[in-house]
Design an enzyme around this catalytic site. Structure first.
Site: not given
Length: 578
Positions: A365, A423, A485, A542
């Site tokens: 990420e 993102n 997310d 996460e």
């Protein structure tokens, strides 16, 4: 909390059969709306029929019963205007409400159907006759009320041109400048008394105007002004509509005042006849330093209100010094953000994503970091919300996306290719050319779209589901992989699974932490993982920091994880070695 009585005040233009053409004012809101018949207001509609058959050239005020809680007696006045009727219904429980009713009646003069073309035509003087009736009525209720005499004198003064200029033409409240001057005068003369400034702000007021039109927006502002003025507070506060949908109030500090204000606004929102969920935020500044300008006091109250925007569990917040420090930091961020992006002070770090069973690296990420030459490392939690608010986030995201594409191209040349997720901010979704922009980047760096994964937060879906759904469909059609997310942090997680065309779920780290010692949470988490598996949606957990968490996830059948246990965010050179 004890119930307080609310003033009854209703002004409308009707057909001669009683059908309402236009509601000019209504307190409480929505007594009788357009298209309905005014007979519905009254206990005995035949008595109203009798009034309608009379000569209405010289109306007189009659007391009738209305279908309202407590069955109060109210006054009714009707006046013919061509083929229409002007209806005035009023009833008061407390003397201090009288001035508010007069202001509401005078505001009807702004309505073209009542006034005609002449600003002081026949309609104006008919309204003045109605005001005289109201004055006579009130004087019989409280002849010795000194406050009433003061208000009546103020109403007489308000007819002058100077007083008119001091009032907001829409709500009748003081203009911002007049409010500042009068509030400063009150604070100077009452040095021994405690005061507060309250800022009342409507969230997403622009949506009301855009969706329902300016007329509905103006009516909302007028009705909210009347709601605030109807507070059972003595002595009466000072009010202003300062900035479009923002009101400021100067109040004497009282122990239960803000509980009353909260409940008052809550009732207003519950009963308001608009087909959308309205949110109102209230910020309070306890006035301590009287040397501070009133305008700065109002800024602090508004800062407190802004601090809870988007927080559905709170309506009122008090200003504190931390908010001031945050404001100063935000200003520094705004002052240097453009130059920092040009100097490449922003850096893209990478955090590994791994397979839980084997520890094999499956992706990364991209996370942005800001190393400022003067302020040092600035936390993303400090600058990301600021950039989302002022729109700079799109420029920053473009930088991150390009950097990630460049990394992917370099890795492919070195035969070390894994996907990178970036993102996509909620505000990025409003750029209609977003799919074309991202597709163009992939072509420029000779990448397939599925090598660049796009992470979109679940909270974005909760706020903008229609917009988000449209954009995601276009992105998936372009070949991009969509990762949802922070799944589990919003309010519509199951709707997200069923409605959105997503490819990967990322479980929110808070959800994981709450599940460690909570059997019920573990069952919910297990259910989500099983449901995702049935839908062929891979799950990445996460915030995995310990072996115990990894073991728990493995037992639940969660295939992938991301967190400090597998690697912290690191610069590109370190990650390449990793």
């Amino acid at each position: 909390m004890g119930r307080w009585y609310i003033m009854i005040g209703y002004i409308a233009l009707c057909k001669k059969n009683g059908t309402v053409n236009r509601v000019i004012r209504s307190v409480p809101v929505g007594l009788i709306n357009e298209g309905k018949n005014i007979r519905e207001l009254f206990t005995d509609p035949f008595e109203l029929d009798h009034i309608l058959t009379q000569d209405l050239a010289c109306p007189s005020s009659l007391r009738l019963r209305m279908k309202l809680e407590g069955d109060p007696l109210v006054y009714v006045t009707l006046k013919a205007y061509g083929d229409q009727l002007l209806l005035l219904v009023f009833g008061l429980d407390e003397p201090y409400q009288f001035s508010q009713l007069i202001e509401m009646t005078l505001s009807a003069l702004e309505v073209p159907e009542v006034m005609g073309q002449d600003p002081y035509g026949a309609g104006y003087y008919e309204i003045q006759k109605l005001n005289s009736q109201l004055i006579n009525y009130q004087q019989t209720m409280a002849k010795t009320n000194v406050r009433l005499q003061t208000l009546l004198k103020e109403m007489q003064t308000a007819r002058s041109a100077i007083e008119i200029l001091e009032r907001d033409p829409l709500t009748g409240l003081f203009t911002e400048k007049v409010f500042y001057d009068r509030a400063a005068n009150v604070l100077e003369k009452s040095a021994d008394e405690a005061f507060d400034i309250a800022a009342v702000d409507i969230e997403q007021f622009k949506i009301v105007n855009d969706t329902f039109g300016a007329v509905a927006g103006d009516r909302l502002l007028m009705d909210l002004a009347m709601c605030l003025m109807n507070l059972p507070v003595d002595p009466p506060p000072l009010y202003t509509r300062a900035r479009a949908d923002t009101f400021f109030i100067l109040l004497h500090r009282q122990k239960t005042l803000y509980d009353i204000l909260d409940e008052h606004v809550s009732l207003f929102l519950e009963r308001y006849p608009l087909p959308m969920r309205l949110q109102i935020r209230i910020g309070i500044y306890h006035i301590e330093d009287r040397a501070l300008e009133v305008a700065r006091m109002c800024d602090r109250a508004l800062l407190a209100a802004d601090s809870i925007k988007g927080s559905y569990g709170r309506r009122i917040a008090q200003y504190n010094h931390t908010m001031h420090e945050k404001l100063m930091l935000e200003q520094k961020i705004v002052n240097t953000m453009v130059e920092s992006l040009q100097r490449e002070d922003f850096q893209v770090y990478l955090q590994p994503k791994a397979e839980i069973n084997t520890g094999r690296l499956i992706g990364a990420e991209a996370l942005v970091r800001w190393k400022h030459p003067e302020f040092g490392m600035i936390s993303p939690g400090d600058f990301i919300p600021v950039f989302e608010k002022n729109g700079f986030i799109y420029s920053l995201d473009l930088f991150v996306w390009r950097t990630a594409c460049r990394m992917l191209r370099d890795w492919k040349k070195a035969n070390r290719s894994i996907p990178i997720s970036v993102n996509v901010s909620r505000t990025d979704l409003y750029h209609k050319d977003l799919p074309e922009t991202l597709s163009g980047m992939c072509r420029d760096y000779d990448l397939a779209p599925d090598e660049l994964h796009l992470e979109i937060t679940e909270s974005s879906y909760v706020r903008d589901s229609v917009q988000l759904l449209t954009v995601i469909r276009r992105l998936r059609q372009a070949g991009f992989i969509i990762e949802m997310d922070d799944f589990g942090s919003g309010y519509s997680s199951l709707n997200t699974l069923s409605d959105l065309p997503i490819d990967i779920i990322k479980l929110d780290m808070i959800f994981l932490r709450q599940s460690e010692n909570n059997l019920r949470r573990q069952k919910v988490m297990q259910l989500i993982i099983d449901l995702a598996r049935e839908l062929d949606l891979p799950v990445i957990a996460e915030g995995v920091e310990t072996e115990e968490q990894a073991i728990l996830l493995k037992a639940m059948g969660c295939p992938y994880a991301q967190g400090y246990l597998y690697g912290r965010p690191m610069p590109e050179t370190e990650f390449f070695k990793f």
